[in-house]
Design a protein around this motif. Structure first.
Motif, PDB file in Angstrom:
ATOM      1  N   LYS A 139      -4.332  -6.807  -5.098  1.00  0.00           N
ATOM      2  CA  LYS A 139      -3.432  -7.293  -6.140  1.00  0.00           C
ATOM      3  C   LYS A 139      -2.007  -7.347  -5.593  1.00  0.00           C
ATOM      4  O   LYS A 139      -1.695  -6.751  -4.555  1.00  0.00           O
ATOM      5  CB  LYS A 139      -3.478  -6.375  -7.364  1.00  0.00           C
ATOM      6  N   THR A 140      -1.143  -8.027  -6.311  1.00  0.00           N
ATOM      7  CA  THR A 140       0.272  -8.099  -5.958  1.00  0.00           C
ATOM      8  C   THR A 140       1.088  -7.393  -7.036  1.00  0.00           C
ATOM      9  O   THR A 140       0.857  -7.589  -8.227  1.00  0.00           O
ATOM     10  CB  THR A 140       0.748  -9.559  -5.836  1.00  0.00           C
ATOM     11  N   ILE A 141       2.008  -6.541  -6.595  1.00  0.00           N
ATOM     12  CA  ILE A 141       2.877  -5.843  -7.536  1.00  0.00           C
ATOM     13  C   ILE A 141       4.331  -6.025  -7.111  1.00  0.00           C
ATOM     14  O   ILE A 141       4.625  -6.403  -5.974  1.00  0.00           O
ATOM     15  CB  ILE A 141       2.546  -4.335  -7.627  1.00  0.00           C
ATOM     16  N   GLU A 142       5.226  -5.735  -8.027  1.00  0.00           N
ATOM     17  CA  GLU A 142       6.666  -5.856  -7.763  1.00  0.00           C
ATOM     18  C   GLU A 142       7.267  -4.475  -7.595  1.00  0.00           C
ATOM     19  O   GLU A 142       7.042  -3.574  -8.418  1.00  0.00           O
ATOM     20  CB  GLU A 142       7.357  -6.578  -8.910  1.00  0.00           C
ATOM     21  N   CYS A 143       8.002  -4.286  -6.509  1.00  0.00           N
ATOM     22  CA  CYS A 143       8.677  -3.003  -6.290  1.00  0.00           C
ATOM     23  C   CYS A 143       9.709  -2.783  -7.399  1.00  0.00           C
ATOM     24  O   CYS A 143      10.553  -3.653  -7.647  1.00  0.00           O
ATOM     25  CB  CYS A 143       9.367  -2.995  -4.926  1.00  0.00           C
ATOM     26  N   PRO A 144       9.660  -1.639  -8.088  1.00  0.00           N
ATOM     27  CA  PRO A 144      10.605  -1.407  -9.190  1.00  0.00           C
ATOM     28  C   PRO A 144      12.043  -1.180  -8.724  1.00  0.00           C
ATOM     29  O   PRO A 144      12.961  -1.180  -9.542  1.00  0.00           O
ATOM     30  CB  PRO A 144      10.043  -0.150  -9.867  1.00  0.00           C
ATOM     31  N   PHE A 145      12.236  -1.007  -7.420  1.00  0.00           N
ATOM     32  CA  PHE A 145      13.570  -0.734  -6.904  1.00  0.00           C
ATOM     33  C   PHE A 145      14.232  -1.956  -6.276  1.00  0.00           C
ATOM     34  O   PHE A 145      15.441  -2.144  -6.380  1.00  0.00           O
ATOM     35  CB  PHE A 145      13.493   0.399  -5.868  1.00  0.00           C
ATOM     36  N   THR A 146      13.420  -2.784  -5.607  1.00  0.00           N
ATOM     37  CA  THR A 146      13.998  -3.923  -4.881  1.00  0.00           C
ATOM     38  C   THR A 146      13.535  -5.275  -5.423  1.00  0.00           C
ATOM     39  O   THR A 146      14.126  -6.301  -5.088  1.00  0.00           O
ATOM     40  CB  THR A 146      13.623  -3.856  -3.398  1.00  0.00           C
ATOM     41  N   GLY A 147      12.471  -5.285  -6.210  1.00  0.00           N
ATOM     42  CA  GLY A 147      11.920  -6.540  -6.682  1.00  0.00           C
ATOM     43  C   GLY A 147      11.015  -7.232  -5.677  1.00  0.00           C
ATOM     44  O   GLY A 147      10.479  -8.309  -5.953  1.00  0.00           O
ATOM     45  N   GLU A 148      10.803  -6.634  -4.513  1.00  0.00           N
ATOM     46  CA  GLU A 148       9.946  -7.241  -3.492  1.00  0.00           C
ATOM     47  C   GLU A 148       8.498  -7.276  -3.961  1.00  0.00           C
ATOM     48  O   GLU A 148       8.007  -6.342  -4.595  1.00  0.00           O
ATOM     49  CB  GLU A 148      10.052  -6.438  -2.191  1.00  0.00           C
ATOM     50  N   ARG A 149       7.802  -8.373  -3.652  1.00  0.00           N
ATOM     51  CA  ARG A 149       6.393  -8.497  -3.965  1.00  0.00           C
ATOM     52  C   ARG A 149       5.576  -7.870  -2.836  1.00  0.00           C
ATOM     53  O   ARG A 149       5.752  -8.197  -1.660  1.00  0.00           O
ATOM     54  CB  ARG A 149       6.004  -9.973  -4.125  1.00  0.00           C
ATOM     55  N   LEU A 150       4.690  -6.961  -3.200  1.00  0.00           N
ATOM     56  CA  LEU A 150       3.907  -6.212  -2.229  1.00  0.00           C
ATOM     57  C   LEU A 150       2.431  -6.250  -2.606  1.00  0.00           C
ATOM     58  O   LEU A 150       2.071  -6.513  -3.755  1.00  0.00           O
ATOM     59  CB  LEU A 150       4.382  -4.756  -2.178  1.00  0.00           C
ATOM     60  N   ALA A 151       1.593  -5.971  -1.627  1.00  0.00           N
ATOM     61  CA  ALA A 151       0.155  -5.878  -1.868  1.00  0.00           C
ATOM     62  C   ALA A 151      -0.209  -4.472  -2.325  1.00  0.00           C
ATOM     63  O   ALA A 151       0.360  -3.479  -1.844  1.00  0.00           O
ATOM     64  CB  ALA A 151      -0.624  -6.234  -0.607  1.00  0.00           C
ATOM     65  N   ALA A 152      -1.145  -4.390  -3.254  1.00  0.00           N
ATOM     66  CA  ALA A 152      -1.664  -3.103  -3.716  1.00  0.00           C
ATOM     67  C   ALA A 152      -3.185  -3.121  -3.602  1.00  0.00           C
ATOM     68  O   ALA A 152      -3.830  -4.123  -3.917  1.00  0.00           O
ATOM     69  CB  ALA A 152      -1.250  -2.837  -5.161  1.00  0.00           C
ATOM     70  N   VAL A 153      -3.737  -2.022  -3.110  1.00  0.00           N
ATOM     71  CA  VAL A 153      -5.184  -1.885  -2.948  1.00  0.00           C
ATOM     72  C   VAL A 153      -5.612  -0.531  -3.494  1.00  0.00           C
ATOM     73  O   VAL A 153      -4.890   0.448  -3.362  1.00  0.00           O
ATOM     74  CB  VAL A 153      -5.612  -2.025  -1.470  1.00  0.00           C
ATOM     75  N   PRO A 154      -6.790  -0.442  -4.135  1.00  0.00           N
ATOM     76  CA  PRO A 154      -7.225   0.832  -4.717  1.00  0.00           C
ATOM     77  C   PRO A 154      -7.636   1.833  -3.647  1.00  0.00           C
ATOM     78  O   PRO A 154      -8.065   1.460  -2.552  1.00  0.00           O
ATOM     79  CB  PRO A 154      -8.423   0.439  -5.578  1.00  0.00           C
ATOM     80  N   ALA A 155      -7.485   3.092  -3.991  1.00  0.00           N
ATOM     81  CA  ALA A 155      -7.920   4.160  -3.086  1.00  0.00           C
ATOM     82  C   ALA A 155      -9.415   4.053  -2.822  1.00  0.00           C
ATOM     83  O   ALA A 155     -10.181   3.591  -3.659  1.00  0.00           O
ATOM     84  CB  ALA A 155      -7.593   5.521  -3.692  1.00  0.00           C
ATOM     85  N   VAL A 156      -9.818   4.473  -1.630  1.00  0.00           N
ATOM     86  CA  VAL A 156     -11.235   4.636  -1.300  1.00  0.00           C
ATOM     87  C   VAL A 156     -11.586   6.115  -1.446  1.00  0.00           C
ATOM     88  O   VAL A 156     -10.961   6.971  -0.826  1.00  0.00           O
ATOM     89  CB  VAL A 156     -11.540   4.165   0.135  1.00  0.00           C
ATOM     90  N   ASN A 157     -12.566   6.395  -2.274  1.00  0.00           N
ATOM     91  CA  ASN A 157     -13.062   7.763  -2.463  1.00  0.00           C
ATOM     92  C   ASN A 157     -14.583   7.751  -2.384  1.00  0.00           C
ATOM     93  O   ASN A 157     -15.275   7.705  -3.412  1.00  0.00           O
ATOM     94  CB  ASN A 157     -12.601   8.335  -3.805  1.00  0.00           C
ATOM     95  N   PRO A 158     -15.134   7.785  -1.169  1.00  0.00           N
ATOM     96  CA  PRO A 158     -16.594   7.749  -1.023  1.00  0.00           C
ATOM     97  C   PRO A 158     -17.265   8.948  -1.692  1.00  0.00           C
ATOM     98  O   PRO A 158     -16.668  10.029  -1.808  1.00  0.00           O
ATOM     99  CB  PRO A 158     -16.796   7.788   0.497  1.00  0.00           C
TER     100      PRO A 158
END
Length: 273
Positions: A139-158
């Motif tokens: 997914k893509t999220i926005e940094c709450p401090f700079t407004g930069e668009r970044l990638a987000a990925v869920p944690a892996v918990n096998p």
């Protein structure tokens, strides 16, 4: 304290049908013997997780153990494709295989988030690729401090994290050295963990650059000399390059693969009875 178990006992207790299982290793210390024991115990419907699935994952897929693969690269290192993996994707043989593909950085960050108890990881990545359109867990999220668009990925918990290492002591603390990948993060992120080792020693001798996993983060340890063959274990044995080349021929043909499976995996079980 981690429990010291036989490999077959550990797999029987820790790995269940339908589990998410990560067998991690990078270049060397690949937990091949553990993978073969999973096949031998005929586990099925597994979600297999690994940054760089190679021939042991090809074998697990060909044996019908997997329903899904979460990964960032797959191949026979230095040789070519994984033909059992390809057959499962293209022809659903022996069972259909779902895939979830990420970048190396994305997978490494997912493990790090899982090990840290965080729900997701944020990174600069995937730009210029179509992976976000192909993979729902990017997914893509926005940094709450700079407004930069970044990638987000869920944690892996096998459910189960499995690695191979050189040594463990009798209390179950583990030490590995040489090239390492995300083995530490795999153990820390997993609900249950198994470490196969070349040998169990009375005391771990400190080594420069070594990774030490204390006994309280490891569920079980199994002494399995040669447990990474045909990959290598630094300080114990070298990589069997011929095996990887031979696997290309075995893996290409269903009948050859099934013959290999019967002789080298299920046959090994019968020979120890």
């Amino acid at each position: 304290m981690a429990r010291i178990l036989q490999l077959d006992e550990a797999i029987a207790e820790l790995v269940h049908d339908g589990d998410a299982v990560a067998l991690e290793g990078f270049t060397h210390l690949i937990p091949v013997a553990a993978g073969h024991e999973i096949i031998r115990q005929r586990r099925k419907d597994l979600t297999l997780i690994r940054m760089t699935p190679d021939i042991v994952y090809d074998q697990l897929i060909g044996a019908g153990c997997a329903r899904k693969l979460i990964f960032s690269w797959g191949g026979n290192p230095g040789v070519g494709s994984l033909h059992r993996f390809r057959d499962a994707i293209q022809n659903s043989w022996p069972v259909p295989l779902e895939i979830e593909e990420h970048s190396h950085a994305g997978m490494a960050n997912r493990y790090a988030a899982g090990a840290s108890g965080l729900p997701f990881a944020v990174l600069r990545g995937y730009a210029g690729t179509d992976l976000p359109e192909q993979t729902d867990t990017i997914k893509t999220i926005e940094c709450p401090f700079t407004g930069e668009r970044l990638a987000a990925v869920p944690a892996v918990n096998p459910d189960v994290g499995i690695i191979h290492a050189q040594q463990a002591d009798r209390a179950g603390s583990v030490q590995m050295w040489g090239i390492t990948g995300v083995q530490k993060e795999t153990v820390l992120a997993s609900a249950r963990s198994l470490v196969t080792v070349e040998e169990i020693v009375d005391e771990l001798t400190p080594r420069p650059g070594a990774v030490v996993l204390p006994q309280w983060v490891v569920t079980a340890v199994a002494e399995v000399p040669g447990g990474a063959v045909p990959s290598y274990a630094q300080g114990y044995y070298e990589r069997d390059n011929a095996y990887y080349q031979q696997w290309d021929l075995i893996g290409r043909d269903r009948e050859q693969f099934e013959s290999w499976l019967e002789t080298e995996v299920f046959g090994a079980e019968r020979s120890t009875r």
